[in-house]
Design an enzyme around this catalytic site. Structure first.
Site, PDB file in Angstrom:
ATOM      1  N   GLU A  91       0.921  -1.319  -0.093  1.00 27.10           N
ATOM      2  CA  GLU A  91       0.519   0.234  -0.148  1.00 27.10           C
ATOM      3  C   GLU A  91       0.728   1.123   0.217  1.00 27.10           C
ATOM      4  O   GLU A  91       1.752   1.658   0.929  1.00 27.10           O
ATOM      5  CB  GLU A  91      -0.661   0.028   1.228  1.00 27.10           C
ATOM      6  CG  GLU A  91       0.024   0.031   2.082  1.00 27.10           C
ATOM      7  CD  GLU A  91      -1.346  -0.005   3.585  1.00 27.10           C
ATOM      8  OE1 GLU A  91      -1.889  -1.315   3.870  1.00 27.10           O
ATOM      9  OE2 GLU A  91      -1.571   0.449   4.508  1.00 27.10           O
ATOM     10  N   CYS A 115       7.320  -4.177  15.726  1.00 27.19           N
ATOM     11  CA  CYS A 115       6.461  -2.879  16.863  1.00 27.19           C
ATOM     12  C   CYS A 115       5.707  -3.114  17.285  1.00 27.19           C
ATOM     13  O   CYS A 115       4.749  -3.424  16.715  1.00 27.19           O
ATOM     14  CB  CYS A 115       7.110  -1.103  16.553  1.00 27.19           C
ATOM     15  SG  CYS A 115       8.697  -0.781  15.513  1.00 27.19           S
ATOM     16  N   GLY A 158       7.018  -1.775   5.856  1.00 25.49           N
ATOM     17  CA  GLY A 158       8.751  -2.422   6.121  1.00 25.49           C
ATOM     18  C   GLY A 158       9.372  -0.748   6.846  1.00 25.49           C
ATOM     19  O   GLY A 158       9.131   0.060   7.439  1.00 25.49           O
ATOM     20  N   CYS A 332      -0.901   2.431   8.882  1.00 22.43           N
ATOM     21  CA  CYS A 332      -0.180   1.511   8.372  1.00 22.43           C
ATOM     22  C   CYS A 332       0.280   0.385   8.988  1.00 22.43           C
ATOM     23  O   CYS A 332      -0.518  -0.470   9.732  1.00 22.43           O
ATOM     24  CB  CYS A 332       2.084   1.635   9.943  1.00 22.43           C
ATOM     25  SG  CYS A 332       2.455   2.499   8.999  1.00 22.43           S
TER      26      CYS A 332
END
Ligand code: SAH
Length: 344
Positions: A91, A115, A158, A332
């Site tokens: 995306e 994370c 990423g 994200c």
């Protein structure tokens, strides 16, 4: 087959020599790829047909397929879902600001940094993107919108510094002459803090902005939010940022996602001030975007403003980032995940 969109101009010139063709053809091809944004060799009308046929046989021309575009009704932000040649989906986001259009791109398919609050890392890392695959996110968005892209942020899915060589090549193709030629000062690379790679990046004589995902002002707290902190101590990360500034003269941006009750207390603010005060930096506060797989919550608006005021009073440059595209899986990795869930 060689990925022609990832080649530099000198490399393309060497390829023309290898094919026994004229050197100036390399310049024409480069322009078709990176300035006119051709999707097919057949569009390259200034090349002889025979050369176009030869190129088709010898090279892969990477072109991302647009699977889905979601436009926010609140702020016009557009989220793109692209399919890569090998079938993976990634995306990207187009954000419209007064100072121009910004594109946020992915640098990997998935992520292995882990994370705790991030949706991009939940399925682990599939692979790093090739330079052509990073570029084509921007090229396809520019073509779709019909407007020039002014800023690029490598802040999508990423960890860019976990795909270092491809990232560097991408940056040179993006900012070099003969392509979109985006100013290096309008490019930001965001990292969770891979210390040796930050130091390496500082040596590359680039003028890009480094954004460091800080999210906590103590080593212990950072470790609980970001597993990468087990490998690189906070003090070392800060040192690397200072080094980046010394080498490049570019002010560091710290990203600090406020997570309710976790890193948003008065004590957190005071500690953060102590930590970053000696640096030439800017802090972006981002109210965490809750993801359904985790139970983190946002800091209340009033407390966010409080936190900001504390930093400001002590002379630190700080802004609260607008949350663009809340209504379109803006966080994200959320859109890619919900798409993959549907496919399954
Ligand atoms: N791997 C890089 C770039 C991708 S993440 C990095 O870590 O910086 C881009 C930014 O979004 C990072 O600051 C990241 O910590 C933050 N982020 C990820 N998920 C988030 C969420 N759910 N809410 C708020 N910020 C988030």
């Amino acid at each position: 087959m060689t990925d022609i969109k990832s080649l530099t101009l000198p490399e393309l010139q060497a390829e023309m020599e290898r094919l026994g063709d004229k050197k100036f053809r390399a310049g024409q091809i480069y322009q078709w790829l990176h300035e006119k944004l051709a999707d097919e060799f057949d569009e390259m009308s200034s090349l002889p047909k025979s050369l176009r046929e030869r190129l088709k046989e010898e090279y892969e021309l990477v072109r991302l397929e647009t699977v889905q575009v979601q436009q926010s009704k609140q702020d016009g932000t557009c989220k793109f879902l692209f399919r890569l040649p090998d079938g993976h989906v990634i995306e990207s986001v187009l954000m419209k600001y007064h100072h121009g259009n910004s594109v946020c791109i992915s640098s990997q398919v998935g992520c292995r940094m882990g994370c705790r609050f991030c949706a991009s890392t939940l399925g682990g890392l599939e692979r790093g993107l090739r330079p052509s695959e990073m570029l084509d996110q921007i090229y396809q968005i520019q073509k779709w919108s019909g407007e020039r892209v002014h800023n690029v942020v490598v802040m999508g899915t990423g960890e860019p510094l976990d795909n270092y060589d491809a990232l560097l090549r991408f940056l040179r193709l993006l900012t070099g002459e003969g392509g979109l030629h985006i100013s290096q000062r309008n490019v930001t690379v965001s990292t969770c803090g891979i210390v040796p790679r930050i130091r390496q990046l500082a040596e590359e004589t680039l003028q890009i902005t480094l954004a460091l995902s800080l999210h906590a002002s103590s080593q212990e707290k950072r470790k609980s939010l970001m597993p990468v902190a087990n490998q690189y101590e906070l003090a070392g990360v800060i040192d690397a940022c200072r080094y980046y500034f010394e080498k490049t003269g570019r002010r560091i941006t710290f990203e600090y996602s406020l997570v309710g009750g976790i890193n948003d207390t008065d004590e957190d603010a005071a500690e953060l001030i102590r930590l970053v005060k000696p640096l030439n930096c800017h802090i972006n506060l981002i109210p965490v975007n809750p993801i359904k797989e985790r139970d983190y919550v946002q800091t209340e608006r009033r407390k966010v403003v409080d936190f900001k005021n504390k930093l400001e009073k002590s002379g630190i440059n700080v802004s609260i980032r607008r949350e663009l595209g809340r209504d379109i899986d803006g966080a994200c990795g959320q859109l890619r995940r919900s798409y993959m869930d549907q496919e399954r």
